[in-house]
Every structure is written in C-alpha cells, then in structure tokens.
Design a protein around this motif. Structure first.
Motif: not given
Length: 315
Positions: A17-27
């Motif tokens: 799926g499209s990565v939300p902001r929190e997940l983007a910051e994590g990866v």
C-alpha cells in the motif's frame, strides 16, 4: 568552472500500500537522531538525512587519463507518494593544486566535495561520467545509491508485496556551472538497459536546486517507463477486455495520480523542466498513455452492459 556529478536510481517501494507519513519517517530514518523531512503538498514527499561516503579513488576523463580524487559523496533517499523510492548521490569535483593528500578530518569538514590531486580536465571528467555503461559509475555512485535503496527496501516495516513491478532506472547527470554562461543548456538522453543521462551547462546555481531537478526528472521518467511497460504487457487487442483491465488496474490504482512534473521546483529548475518537456514530450506521452488506459476501461464497461442485439457492433 565548477563540476557537479550525480546519479539517481528509481524503483517501486516493496510495500503493498501507499506508505503513510509515520511509516515513511520510520523506513527513511537512516541515521539515528537525524530528522526525516516530510511534506504533504502538492504530493507527499519524504527525504532521508544525508549519508556521507568517503572515497579515495581514480577518476577517469574522456581522454583516458585518470586523476586521484579524495573526499566524500553525499547520498540520500527520497520517497514520493508513498510509492516511488529513489536513491541519490551527488559530489562536487574541485581540482586542488599541489597534489598532496590531507587528513580525513579535512575532507569530512567538506561534505559532498571530492578534491582531485593533480591536473584535472573537468569537461572530460563529465563526459566520462556520462559515457560509462550502467554497471560502471564514477567514484562508486551507483553502489551508494544501490546501498541506500537496499537499506530502505530491507526494512522490517515493509511487507515486500509491491503491486507494481517495474524495472529500476538509472539517471546519471553532470552539471558544469560557470558565471560566464548565460541561460541553461541541457541534453537528456535515453539509453538502453534503463540508463538515462543528463548534461547541464549553466550559470552559478545552488547544487541543491540541480539535485532536486534531476531527482524530479528521474521520478517522472520512471513513472512513464513503468506505465508504458504495463500497457505493453496488458495485451490490448489480443485478450478479453476483463483480462486487459485486470492487468491495467495497478497503473490506475498506484501510478496515475503521481504525475506532477516540477511540482516542487522553482526558478531555473522549473524553466529547465518546461524546456525538457517541450522537446522529448514526456507529458504528451504520459497523457496519451493515460487516455489509452481510460479508453480500454470505457470500452470494457460498454461491452459489459451492451444489449445482446448490439453485440455485432462491437466485433
């Protein structure tokens, strides 16, 4: 005259799926304690902290001559729309007289700069950088981009089930800047094996603006390449409409909304994009491809709801 070299590798993120902001910051948190920059307008865009890689190697010129270069490459990872991942590396090449290597502390204090020891042919170095095949890159820039992408793709936060499978592209660029140059001259070339090259001749422009221009061009070139590949593999005109639409659906769900050329660019970069778009016609090809997909969807819907007596009209 100043020479800036770079490389951008672009690929689909390995996530369903499209990565939300929190997940983007994590990866994208490649360095502990360093902030991931995230913006939401006009499209979500996340940028990792810069990662430095020390180099001490030989740099080739078009003539075949080699000069020793010592310094640091600067790399980062970008994620656009929660879907498209880019590894980017950049370096400014500075000839230094005397030919004496200094302590690493000197080079670490100048991030993103490689000093060449000895006589350096800057235009020749740019030509050699752009003329190398996909497997070869100046000062290991390709390896830096590949390592950064691999670190993100290997994150435990991703499910490794990408809905779009498209080949990674490589955009290699060289910018020669000089205060005596008026305007901007740019040459964009599409090579085989997913390699693209960009040569820029321009006046004094911040390196960050050049990097953002090349990353944006690489992003939209990859989107167009991926879309064309999906259309080619959909077997339009060969298989049944239901099968064709099933193969086209990933493009509709995950790619079409990402096309926003120069959305984050301004000044010289915006004018360069407009010039590039006018000659190769990237937006025209994109719009034609989108219309083809929508025509297939419309035709499939018409066939699904047609009355039996109208069937001969669709043969």
């Amino acid at each position: 005259m100043v020479l800036v070299l770079g490389e951008v590798q672009t690929a689909a993120l390995r996530h369903s799926g499209s990565v939300p902001r929190e997940l983007a910051e994590g990866v994208l948190a490649l360095l502990a304690g360093e902030r991931v920059r995230v913006s939401e307008r006009p499209i979500s865009h996340a940028v990792s902290p810069h990662v430095l890689t020390g180099v001490d190697c030989r740099i080739a010129a078009r003539s075949g001559a080699r000069v020793r270069g010592v310094g640091t490459l600067m790399g980062r990872v970008c994620l656009t729309g929660g879907r498209v991942l880019q590894g980017s590396a950049v370096v400014r090449v500075e000839p230094i007289g005397g030919g004496h290597r200094r302590a690493w502390s000197h080079y670490l204090a100048r991030p993103g700069v490689v000093e060449t020891l000895g006589r350096t042919d800057l235009p020749g170095t740019a030509a050699a950088h752009l003329g190398a095949d996909r497997s070869s890159s100046t000062m290991g820039m390709g390896a830096v981009c590949n390592r950064l992408i691999a670190e993100v793709q290997g994150s435990s936060l991703l499910d490794r089930r990408p809905p779009v499978r498209a080949r990674r592209t490589v955009l290699r660029w060289a910018a020669l800047t000089d205060s005596d140059i008026e305007g901007v001259r740019v040459r964009f070339t599409v090579h085989e094996d997913g390699l693209r090259t960009v040569r820029l001749l321009l006046g004094q422009v911040p390196v960050a603006d050049i990097v953002e221009l090349c990353e944006d061009l690489a992003l939209h070139d990859w989107l167009l390449t991926a879309l064309v590949s999906i259309i080619e593999q959909s077997r339009i005109g060969v298989d049944e409409p239901v099968q064709i639409i099933h193969r086209l659906r990933p493009a509709v769900d995950h790619l079409l909304h990402l096309w926003m050329p120069a959305a984050r660019l301004g000044g010289f970069a915006l004018s360069v994009w407009e010039g590039l778009d006018g000659r190769p016609g990237l937006s025209r090809q994109w719009e034609a491809s989108v219309r083809r997909i929508r025509d297939q969807i419309a035709m499939a819907a018409a066939l699904a709801h047609r009355p039996a007596e109208a069937a001969p009209l669709f043969r």
